[in-house]
Design an enzyme around this catalytic site. Structure first.
Site, mmCIF file in Angstrom:
data_model
loop_
_atom_site.group_PDB
_atom_site.id
_atom_site.type_symbol
_atom_site.label_atom_id
_atom_site.label_comp_id
_atom_site.label_asym_id
_atom_site.label_seq_id
_atom_site.Cartn_x
_atom_site.Cartn_y
_atom_site.Cartn_z
ATOM 1 N N CYS A 1 0.852 -1.198 0.000
ATOM 2 C CA CYS A 1 0.000 0.000 0.000
ATOM 3 C C CYS A 1 0.885 1.245 0.000
ATOM 4 O O CYS A 1 0.631 2.227 -0.695
ATOM 5 C CB CYS A 1 -0.901 0.020 1.226
ATOM 6 S SG CYS A 1 -1.875 -1.475 1.483
ATOM 7 N N CYS B 1 -7.863 -2.120 -4.747
ATOM 8 C CA CYS B 1 -6.414 -1.889 -4.802
ATOM 9 C C CYS B 1 -5.681 -3.219 -4.975
ATOM 10 O O CYS B 1 -4.722 -3.312 -5.739
ATOM 11 C CB CYS B 1 -5.917 -1.197 -3.533
ATOM 12 S SG CYS B 1 -6.109 0.583 -3.568
ATOM 13 N N CYS C 1 -28.306 -6.436 13.003
ATOM 14 C CA CYS C 1 -29.569 -5.693 13.083
ATOM 15 C C CYS C 1 -30.649 -6.430 12.286
ATOM 16 O O CYS C 1 -31.783 -6.576 12.748
ATOM 17 C CB CYS C 1 -29.415 -4.287 12.505
ATOM 18 S SG CYS C 1 -28.688 -3.104 13.638
ATOM 19 N N HIS D 1 -33.929 3.378 15.671
ATOM 20 C CA HIS D 1 -32.814 4.322 15.825
ATOM 21 C C HIS D 1 -33.188 5.788 15.611
ATOM 22 O O HIS D 1 -32.422 6.658 16.014
ATOM 23 C CB HIS D 1 -31.672 3.896 14.909
ATOM 24 C CG HIS D 1 -31.161 2.519 15.226
ATOM 25 N ND1 HIS D 1 -30.461 2.243 16.374
ATOM 26 C CD2 HIS D 1 -31.296 1.328 14.576
ATOM 27 C CE1 HIS D 1 -30.159 0.945 16.409
ATOM 28 N NE2 HIS D 1 -30.663 0.367 15.333
ATOM 29 N N CYS E 1 2.401 2.942 -3.242
ATOM 30 C CA CYS E 1 1.593 3.921 -3.983
ATOM 31 C C CYS E 1 1.200 5.110 -3.105
ATOM 32 O O CYS E 1 1.260 6.255 -3.528
ATOM 33 C CB CYS E 1 0.314 3.279 -4.519
ATOM 34 S SG CYS E 1 0.598 2.092 -5.848
ATOM 35 N N HIS E 2 0.776 4.816 -1.888
ATOM 36 C CA HIS E 2 0.130 5.855 -1.062
ATOM 37 C C HIS E 2 1.066 6.508 -0.055
ATOM 38 O O HIS E 2 0.643 7.424 0.653
ATOM 39 C CB HIS E 2 -1.060 5.255 -0.303
ATOM 40 C CG HIS E 2 -2.145 4.717 -1.179
ATOM 41 N ND1 HIS E 2 -3.015 5.533 -1.866
ATOM 42 C CD2 HIS E 2 -2.498 3.439 -1.504
ATOM 43 C CE1 HIS E 2 -3.879 4.786 -2.555
ATOM 44 N NE2 HIS E 2 -3.576 3.509 -2.358
#
Lengths: 265, 156, 106
Positions: free
Chosen positions: A80, A118, A226, A185, A83-84
Site C-alpha cells: 500500500c 487496490c 440488526c 434508531h 503507492c500511497h
C-alpha cells in the site's frame, strides 16, 4: 400517531410488542443538535476502554494494519505504501468522507471494497475475504488515520441516487418483526431493548471492537446483526445494499467524530 | 386481549426485577454463605485450611456491565510491598461460569504496589471473589456482585 | 499474527513505581462454546503469562477460560535499572509469543 402505533402492534402481535417494550411510531429524523455517538450511551468503563489506546483491544488490529500497509503483496509486488506513502498523511480524512464513487464500477464503494480494488487492480492479488483479519486490520489502520475528524460525506452528485436508496432502505419495514431501522434508531433511541440502550446508529467508529463478537468487525457485520434482530434475511456480504445504507448513515452522522477503532458492547 | 397483555407483562417484569433486587441484597449481606460449592472448592484448593479474613483486599469491578465478555476489574491490596511484608498471590474466582477460576497473579516486593488489572468473562450475573495471600501466610478477601445486562441484536 | 500491545514508560526515575500494561490478540476459546456447526469448539487458551526485567521474573499469571478474549493484564514494578522487559505468553496448541520493551532509568 396513535393509530399508526396500534396498527403496528397488531402486526407484531402482543407478545413481541411487550417483549421489545418500545413504541412504534412514524419516523422522524434526529435533529442535528441531538445527534450522539453510541459512545455517549456506554458505561464509563467501556468509554475508558475505547479512549485509552493501551486498553483498547481494537488497537491490536490497527497495529497489524500498519504492518500490512508496508507489506508487499500480489504479482504486482506492491505494498500500500508503495503507492500511497505514509498512511498517517495520505489516508487522513479518507474514512471521514467514505464511501466514495468508483469510476470503474460506477457505484459507491466502502473502505473495505476500496482495499480489495487496490489488491485486484494494482497489487494483482486476490481480494481479502469479508471479515478476514487482514482486511479488518487494513481498514482499521486506514480509518484510524481519521480519528478525531468530523464526518463530512463526499459531495459527489453521482452518489446521490445511491444515498437516496440507502435512506429508503433505512425507512423500509423488514423481517418477521416488520421493523425499519428508523423505528429503533430514529424514534426510540435512548430507550432500552432488553438491557441494552438503543443507540442512534451512527457508524462513527468502524471497524469496531464489539464485546459481543470478542473481536473486530465491520459495519456490514453489525448491519447483519440488526437484520437478524428484526428476523430479516441479511444481505450477503458485499451486497450493494450495505454500501447504500452506509452512504445514508454517514450523511445522517455528518459532523460527528470518527472514533476508529471504537469499542461497543 | 391485546390491550390487557402489555400491562400484565410489565407488572410481571417489575415483580421479577424486584425479586432479583431482593436476592442481591441477601447475597451482599451474607457473602460467605452464597458461594456455591465449585467456587468454594477452588478457593479451598488455594488456601487449604487457612482462615480467609475480609479486608485489605479491594476488588473494583463495575456493578453493572453491558456485556459479560469483558468486565474490567482491578484488585488492590493494602501492603507496604517490602522484602519483609508483601503480597505473594492475588487470585480471582467467579461463582457461575463453567469454571470457578479466573486468574492467579504472582507478584512480590519488586511490584512496588500490590495492584493488578485485567478483564474477565461473566456468563451471567454473579459474585466475583478476590483473594490475596500475603508473605506472612495470611489470606484476605473481597467480593463484588456484578449484574450482566441482556444484549440486544446479537449475532444470530 | 498481530503483535502484542505493550505499554511501558520509556524513562523512569530510579525507585519509581511504573505501570505496565500488556494486551495480546488471542481468542481464549473456552472449550464450552458451540461453533457454527453446533459442536463444542475445543479449548484454546493462553495459560501462562510471565514478565521478566533484565532476565529476572518480576510478575507472572496463570490464566483460565474465564479470562476475556484478547487478554489484558496490567501491573506495576519498581524501576530499578535500565534494561529490557520481556513478556511471554504460552498456552494450548503450542502457543508461544514474546515481546520486549526497554526502559531507561536515571
Amino acid at each position: 400517531m396513535t393509530a399508526c402505533a396500534g396498527v403496528a402492534r397488531r402486526a407484531l402481535g402482543p407478545m413481541v410488542g411487550a417483549a421489545l417494550g418500545i413504541a412504534v411510531a412514524a419516523a422522524a429524523e434526529i435533529p442535528v443538535d441531538e445527534r450522539r455517538s453510541g459512545f455517549d450511551f456506554m458505561s464509563r468503563a467501556l468509554q475508558d476502554m475505547q479512549r485509552d489506546d493501551t486498553l483498547n483491544p481494537g488497537m491490536l488490529w490497527v497495529l497489524e494494519g500498519e504492518e500490512l500497509w508496508h507489506r508487499k503483496a500480489g504479482a504486482g509486488n506492491l505494498s500500500c505504501a508503495d503507492c500511497h506513502g505514509e498512511a498517517t498523511s495520505s489516508m487522513r480524512g479518507v474514512a471521514a468522507r467514505y464511501p466514495s464513487y468508483d469510476e470503474e464500477t460506477r457505484r459507491p464503494v466502502d473502505l473495505q471494497g476500496r482495499v480489495n480494488f487496490c489488491r485486484t487492480r494494482h497489487q494483482q492479488a486476490p481480494p481479502l475475504a469479508p471479515e478476514s483479519q487482514e482486511l479488518l486490520a487494513l481498514v482499521a489502520y486506514v480509518a484510524h488515520q481519521s480519528r478525531g475528524m468530523a464526518i463530512a460525506p463526499d459531495p459527489d452528485p453521482r452518489l446521490t441516487p445511491f444515498r437516496d436508496r440507502g435512506r429508503r432502505l433505512f425507512h423500509e419495514r423488514q423481517g418477521q418483526l416488520n421493523f425499519s431501522c428508523a423505528h429503533c434508531h430514529d424514534d426510540n433511541w435512548g430507550k432500552r431493548l432488553g438491557g441494552s440502550v438503543i443507540p442512534q446508529a451512527h457508524p462513527t467508529g468502524y471497524p469496531i471492537y464489539r464485546l459481543e463478537w470478542q473481536g473486530l468487525g465491520s459495519l456490514q457485520r453489525r448491519l447483519r446483526n440488526c437484520l437478524v434482530g428484526v428476523r430479516a434475511e441479511p444481505y450477503p456480504y458485499d451486497a450493494p445494499e450495505y454500501v447504500d445504507l452506509e452512504l445514508f448513515l454517514m450523511d445522517r452522522a455528518r459532523g460527528l467524530t470518527v472514533e476508529t477503532p471504537a469499542v461497543r458492547p | 386481549m391485546e390491550i390487557g397483555m402489555e400491562p400484565m407483562t410489565s407488572v410481571t417484569r417489575r415483580q421479577v426485577l424486584l425479586a432479583g433486587a431482593g436476592l442481591l441484597s441477601v447475597l451482599m449481606v451474607r457473602p460467605g454463605r452464597a458461594a456455591p460449592t465449585d467456587m468454594e472448592a477452588a478457593i479451598q484448593a488455594m488456601v487449604g485450611k487457612a482462615e480467609i479474613r475480609p479486608g485489605r483486599v479491594h476488588l473494583e469491578i463495575p456493578p453493572l456491565v453491558e456485556n459479560g465478555n469483558a468486565a474490567p476489574l482491578t484488585v488492590t491490596v493494602d501492603s507496604p510491598m517490602t522484602e519483609a511484608e508483601f503480597v505473594k498471590t492475588i487470585a480471582v474466582f467467579n461463582e457461575k461460569n463453567p469454571q470457578p477460576n479466573v486468574a492467579v497473579f504472582h507478584l512480590g516486593p519488586r511490584a512496588g504496589r500490590a495492584q493488578v488489572s485485567t478483564r474477565m468473562r461473566l456468563a451471567t450475573s454473579q459474585k466475583v471473589v478476590a483473594i490475596a495471600e500475603l508473605s506472612d501466610g495470611t489470606f484476605w478477601s473481597d467480593s463484588a456482585d456484578v449484574i450482566v445486562t441482556l444484549a440486544a441484536c446479537v449475532e444470530g | 499474527m498481530a503483535r502484542p500491545l505493550i505499554s511501558v514508560p520509556a524513562t523512569a526515575k530510579r525507585g519509581e513505581i511504573v505501570e505496565i500494561k500488556a494486551l495480546i490478540a488471542h481468542p481464549m476459546e473456552t472449550g464450552y462454546r458451540p461453533g457454527p456447526d453446533g459442536r463444542v469448539l475445543p479449548r484454546d487458551i493462553i495459560r501462562r503469562f510471565v514478565c521478566t526485567y533484565n532476565d529476572v521474573e518480576i510478575f507472572s499469571a496463570d490464566l483460565f477460560p474465564a479470562m476475556s478474549a484478547n487478554p489484558f493484564i496490567a501491573f506495576t514494578t519498581v524501576a530499578v535499572e535500565s534494561g529490557t522487559l520481556t513478556f511471554t505468553w504460552t498456552g494450548d496448541n503450542g502457543f508461544s509469543q514474546s515481546e520486549t520493551a526497554t526502559i531507561t532509568v536515571s
